[in-house]
Design a protein around this motif. Sequence first.
Motif, short mmCIF file in Angstrom:
data_model
loop_
_atom_site.label_atom_id
_atom_site.label_comp_id
_atom_site.label_asym_id
_atom_site.label_seq_id
_atom_site.Cartn_x
_atom_site.Cartn_y
_atom_site.Cartn_z
N LEU A 94 -17.86 27.55 9.59
CA LEU A 94 -18.83 27.05 8.61
C LEU A 94 -20.25 27.01 9.18
N TYR A 95 -20.38 27.28 10.48
CA TYR A 95 -21.70 27.38 11.10
C TYR A 95 -21.93 28.87 11.39
N SER A 96 -22.31 29.61 10.39
CA SER A 96 -22.43 31.05 10.55
C SER A 96 -23.88 31.49 10.44
N ALA A 97 -24.09 32.79 10.63
CA ALA A 97 -25.42 33.40 10.53
C ALA A 97 -26.40 32.64 11.44
N LEU A 98 -27.49 32.12 10.87
CA LEU A 98 -28.51 31.49 11.71
C LEU A 98 -28.04 30.16 12.30
N LEU A 99 -26.90 29.61 11.82
CA LEU A 99 -26.38 28.37 12.38
C LEU A 99 -25.33 28.59 13.46
N ALA A 100 -25.02 29.83 13.75
CA ALA A 100 -24.04 30.13 14.79
C ALA A 100 -24.51 29.54 16.12
N PRO A 101 -23.60 28.96 16.90
CA PRO A 101 -23.99 28.33 18.16
C PRO A 101 -24.74 29.28 19.09
N GLY A 102 -25.86 28.80 19.59
CA GLY A 102 -26.65 29.51 20.58
C GLY A 102 -27.15 28.46 21.54
N ALA A 103 -28.47 28.37 21.69
CA ALA A 103 -29.03 27.26 22.47
C ALA A 103 -28.68 25.93 21.82
N ALA A 104 -28.71 25.93 20.48
CA ALA A 104 -28.30 24.75 19.71
C ALA A 104 -26.85 24.90 19.29
N LYS A 105 -26.05 23.88 19.57
CA LYS A 105 -24.63 23.92 19.23
C LYS A 105 -24.28 22.71 18.36
N PRO A 106 -23.40 22.88 17.37
CA PRO A 106 -22.99 21.73 16.56
C PRO A 106 -22.45 20.61 17.43
N ALA A 107 -22.74 19.38 17.02
CA ALA A 107 -22.31 18.21 17.79
C ALA A 107 -21.95 17.08 16.83
N PRO A 108 -21.12 16.13 17.27
CA PRO A 108 -20.82 14.97 16.43
C PRO A 108 -22.10 14.16 16.18
N VAL A 109 -22.24 13.65 14.98
CA VAL A 109 -23.41 12.85 14.61
C VAL A 109 -22.96 11.69 13.73
N GLY A 110 -23.74 10.62 13.71
CA GLY A 110 -23.31 9.42 13.01
C GLY A 110 -24.30 8.90 11.99
N GLY A 111 -23.80 8.03 11.14
CA GLY A 111 -24.64 7.41 10.12
C GLY A 111 -24.03 6.12 9.63
N LEU A 112 -24.70 5.49 8.68
CA LEU A 112 -24.31 4.17 8.18
C LEU A 112 -23.98 4.22 6.70
N TRP A 113 -22.90 3.54 6.32
CA TRP A 113 -22.50 3.40 4.92
C TRP A 113 -23.10 2.13 4.32
N PHE A 114 -23.54 2.24 3.10
CA PHE A 114 -24.02 1.06 2.36
C PHE A 114 -23.35 1.06 1.00
N PRO A 115 -22.79 -0.05 0.52
CA PRO A 115 -22.72 -1.34 1.21
C PRO A 115 -21.70 -1.36 2.34
N GLY A 116 -20.79 -0.40 2.37
CA GLY A 116 -19.81 -0.30 3.44
C GLY A 116 -19.01 0.97 3.27
N PRO A 117 -18.25 1.33 4.29
CA PRO A 117 -17.50 2.58 4.22
C PRO A 117 -16.30 2.46 3.29
N PRO A 118 -15.85 3.58 2.75
CA PRO A 118 -14.63 3.55 1.95
C PRO A 118 -13.42 3.24 2.84
N THR A 119 -12.44 2.58 2.29
CA THR A 119 -11.22 2.28 3.02
C THR A 119 -10.19 3.36 2.73
N PRO A 120 -9.11 3.42 3.50
CA PRO A 120 -8.07 4.42 3.22
C PRO A 120 -7.49 4.30 1.82
#
Length: 369
Positions: A94-120
């Motif tokens: 899903l990281y193809s063409a100009l997003l294919a890993p080179g000097a920059a590589k996909p990495a885990p990233v985080g964020g915040l849910w408001f008002p809170g995250p969904p539960t299972p």
Amino acid sequence: MSSVWSNQPFKALYTVFFVLKLVVLVPLVSLRYSLRAARSSPEWSLRVCVLAVFTREFFDYYARTRSHGLAAVQAAHVKANSQFSLAEVADPSLYSALLAPGAAKPAPVGGLWFPGPPTPETDLRHEKVVLHFPGGAFVLAFGTPTSGKDVAGVMTRHLKATRTFVAQYRLSTDDSTRFPAALQDLVTFYCHILSLGLDPKNVILSGDSAAGNLVIALLRYLEDLRSPRLPLPGGAMLWSPWVHVTAEAGRDYAGCRNSDKDVLTASVLQWGADAYLPRGKPTADTLPFISPLHHPFRTSVPLFINAGGSEAFFDSAKDFAREMAEVRGNRIRFHATDLSPHNLLMSHKGLGMNHQMEVAAKDAYSFFN
């Protein structure tokens, strides 16, 4: 190029100077703008005039000292652990063409849910979620619980969103996080949201300032990729998007109408461009993803664009909206907020422009519905 003030002990010395400067500025600026004739815009309130001056001072401080605020955001994410969610790297295909890993590589990233995250147990199929990316000239982190709560409040009250996820992509701090690292992160976040079981038509993308630029790039990428594993979202919102990003960003900004009174500074935009742009001249393939002005594209995603009548980005945002609207099949809504400086979404509470924010958000809601 790094500033001498970004290294110790010079950074500490400059910080002391900056604090003393603010102490002197407070009474002087308040006195000056108590006279309506002295205000940058006669229609602006004293509050807006004073906050514009101090916001410019802070942006200039950040640029001179290279203070990106990332550590504070990361610490806030740890403290808000119940709202935090980590987006793991998606399928490499899903990281193809100009997003294919080179000097920059996909990495885990985080964020915040408001008002809170969904539960299972949460059935997300009928929930409406806003995936919001905060601005920051590609070099400043604003994904905090405080700013996220304000954004989520707007989305809940006026966009009728069930939840808002405020996603902090990687900042451009070295060669491994230049373009397309942040765009890789947007793909990662979008995959993460969809993996929860949401109907993509119930997902609205949102980005302010530089993140508005990234949302445009994500839409272009999704349209080009056309993968069944990355279906298109139900809509996208751009708040004061930075659509003209060049190696001369500071000079470009200084030449814009309203740049002398807006809250941004040429220094912070030049820092952002220097850090974000890839080494060497952008190619014909990458340029539209970096600087979308004059590079319109076909999209089936409804696109809402807001810009303030008193901001330096107004003309370029309006021109981009016009160019996109001229592409057959596109649905574009441009909403101008008179008298607003840059980034109404992030600054409306401080500027006392809650009503203007409500009008813009309700217009976005009616457009999508």
